[in-house]
Design an enzyme around this catalytic site. Structure first.
Site, mmCIF file in Angstrom:
data_model
loop_
_atom_site.group_PDB
_atom_site.id
_atom_site.type_symbol
_atom_site.label_atom_id
_atom_site.label_comp_id
_atom_site.label_asym_id
_atom_site.label_seq_id
_atom_site.Cartn_x
_atom_site.Cartn_y
_atom_site.Cartn_z
ATOM 1 N N ALA A 109 -62.366 -39.374 35.843
ATOM 2 C CA ALA A 109 -62.828 -40.318 34.736
ATOM 3 C C ALA A 109 -61.938 -41.246 34.576
ATOM 4 O O ALA A 109 -62.252 -42.445 34.468
ATOM 5 C CB ALA A 109 -63.331 -39.587 33.599
ATOM 6 N N CYS A 165 -67.831 -36.313 34.126
ATOM 7 C CA CYS A 165 -67.847 -35.144 33.180
ATOM 8 C C CYS A 165 -66.656 -34.947 32.702
ATOM 9 O O CYS A 165 -66.063 -34.286 33.399
ATOM 10 C CB CYS A 165 -68.921 -34.079 33.793
ATOM 11 S SG CYS A 165 -68.823 -32.757 32.467
ATOM 12 N N VAL A 166 -66.347 -35.094 31.345
ATOM 13 C CA VAL A 166 -65.159 -34.575 30.798
ATOM 14 C C VAL A 166 -65.286 -33.318 29.777
ATOM 15 O O VAL A 166 -66.174 -33.442 28.937
ATOM 16 C CB VAL A 166 -64.315 -35.735 30.145
ATOM 17 C CG1 VAL A 166 -62.952 -35.099 29.495
ATOM 18 C CG2 VAL A 166 -64.302 -36.927 31.127
ATOM 19 N N GLY A 199 -57.983 -27.276 25.905
ATOM 20 C CA GLY A 199 -57.222 -26.790 24.622
ATOM 21 C C GLY A 199 -56.254 -27.590 24.076
ATOM 22 O O GLY A 199 -55.298 -27.365 23.161
ATOM 23 N N THR A 200 -56.294 -28.860 24.628
ATOM 24 C CA THR A 200 -55.002 -29.888 24.420
ATOM 25 C C THR A 200 -55.798 -31.229 24.136
ATOM 26 O O THR A 200 -57.025 -31.622 24.356
ATOM 27 C CB THR A 200 -54.389 -30.190 25.583
ATOM 28 O OG1 THR A 200 -55.050 -30.837 26.785
ATOM 29 C CG2 THR A 200 -53.722 -28.828 26.124
ATOM 30 N N HIS A 221 -55.802 -33.727 25.555
ATOM 31 C CA HIS A 221 -55.930 -34.561 26.850
ATOM 32 C C HIS A 221 -57.304 -35.072 26.803
ATOM 33 O O HIS A 221 -57.725 -36.354 27.205
ATOM 34 C CB HIS A 221 -55.670 -33.741 27.827
ATOM 35 C CG HIS A 221 -55.939 -34.480 29.418
ATOM 36 N ND1 HIS A 221 -55.031 -35.560 29.798
ATOM 37 C CD2 HIS A 221 -56.770 -34.388 30.222
ATOM 38 C CE1 HIS A 221 -55.417 -35.994 31.054
ATOM 39 N NE2 HIS A 221 -56.588 -35.003 31.361
ATOM 40 N N ASN A 227 -72.267 -46.402 30.855
ATOM 41 C CA ASN A 227 -71.389 -45.391 30.577
ATOM 42 C C ASN A 227 -72.155 -43.832 30.704
ATOM 43 O O ASN A 227 -72.659 -43.638 29.609
ATOM 44 C CB ASN A 227 -70.593 -45.600 29.339
ATOM 45 C CG ASN A 227 -69.450 -44.385 29.208
ATOM 46 O OD1 ASN A 227 -69.446 -43.458 29.941
ATOM 47 N ND2 ASN A 227 -68.556 -44.518 28.202
ATOM 48 N N ARG A 235 -77.245 -31.396 30.152
ATOM 49 C CA ARG A 235 -77.570 -32.744 30.079
ATOM 50 C C ARG A 235 -77.522 -33.586 31.553
ATOM 51 O O ARG A 235 -77.818 -34.689 31.610
ATOM 52 C CB ARG A 235 -76.369 -33.316 29.359
ATOM 53 C CG ARG A 235 -76.079 -32.739 27.945
ATOM 54 C CD ARG A 235 -75.006 -33.560 27.058
ATOM 55 N NE ARG A 235 -75.400 -34.824 26.678
ATOM 56 C CZ ARG A 235 -74.386 -35.664 26.360
ATOM 57 N NH1 ARG A 235 -73.121 -35.120 26.270
ATOM 58 N NH2 ARG A 235 -74.635 -36.536 26.030
#
EC number: 2.5.1.78
Length: 168
Positions: free
Chosen positions: A59, A81-82, A86-87, A89, A114, A128
């Site tokens: 991305a 797709c993001v 656990g961070t 980022h 987008n 989705r």
């Protein structure tokens, strides 16, 4: 996930004839992204647009390739797709991509849709992505938004040209 209240578009079969669009898709989360890509291409083809495709790694690489495409095509659809981890980022990537794509659209005066999913899980992404059992079709919706915006810009540009000719 929000999926109610979607607007109705004026994009129909053949309504984008003559338009040249570029679909830029990431390679991360390939199953989801390739489904969204196929749906975006199907919507564009049905509307009569010519489609050119490009792929990028992830991305964060989308904005620079989308910018080049926006200089060459009538509209661009960015797909990716993001998935939250656990961070922090996730937040940095999503914000950077959104700001980058928005800037490209404004700087180039080209519709840039987008279609980058920002989800908490793989299950949400699949829901989705426009699969037969999905509740949403974000690839198709992104293309519809790009073509709809292009149609609106064409009307406004024609009106501007007409006004300028009348004043001359």
């Amino acid at each position: 996930m929000a999926h109610g209240g979607a607007p109705v578009s004026n994009i129909s079969s053949g309504s984008a004839a003559g338009a040249r669009v570029c679909v830029v898709t990431t390679r991360w989360n390939e199953e989801v992204c390739e489904q969204m890509r196929s749906r975006a291409v199907a919507v564009a083809t049905e509307a009569g647009a010519e489609v050119v495709e490009a792929h990028v790694m992830g991305a964060i690489e989308l904005p620079v390739v989308v910018q080049q495409a926006a200089r060459q095509f009538d509209a661009v659809v960015a797909l990716g797709c993001v998935i939250r981890g656990g961070t922090p980022h996730f937040d940095y990537v999503c914000d950077s991509v959104t700001q980058g794509l928005t800037r490209v659209s404004l700087d180039e005066s080209t519709p840039v849709a987008n279609g980058v999913l920002t989800v908490n899980s793989q299950e949400q992404a699949l829901a989705r992505a426009g699969f037969p059992d999905s509740i949403e079709d974000k690839g198709g919706e992104a293309m519809t938004a790009a073509l709809d915006t292009l149609a609106t810009l064409r009307i406004l540009r024609e009106q501007q040209l007409s006004n300028e000719q009348e004043q001359a």
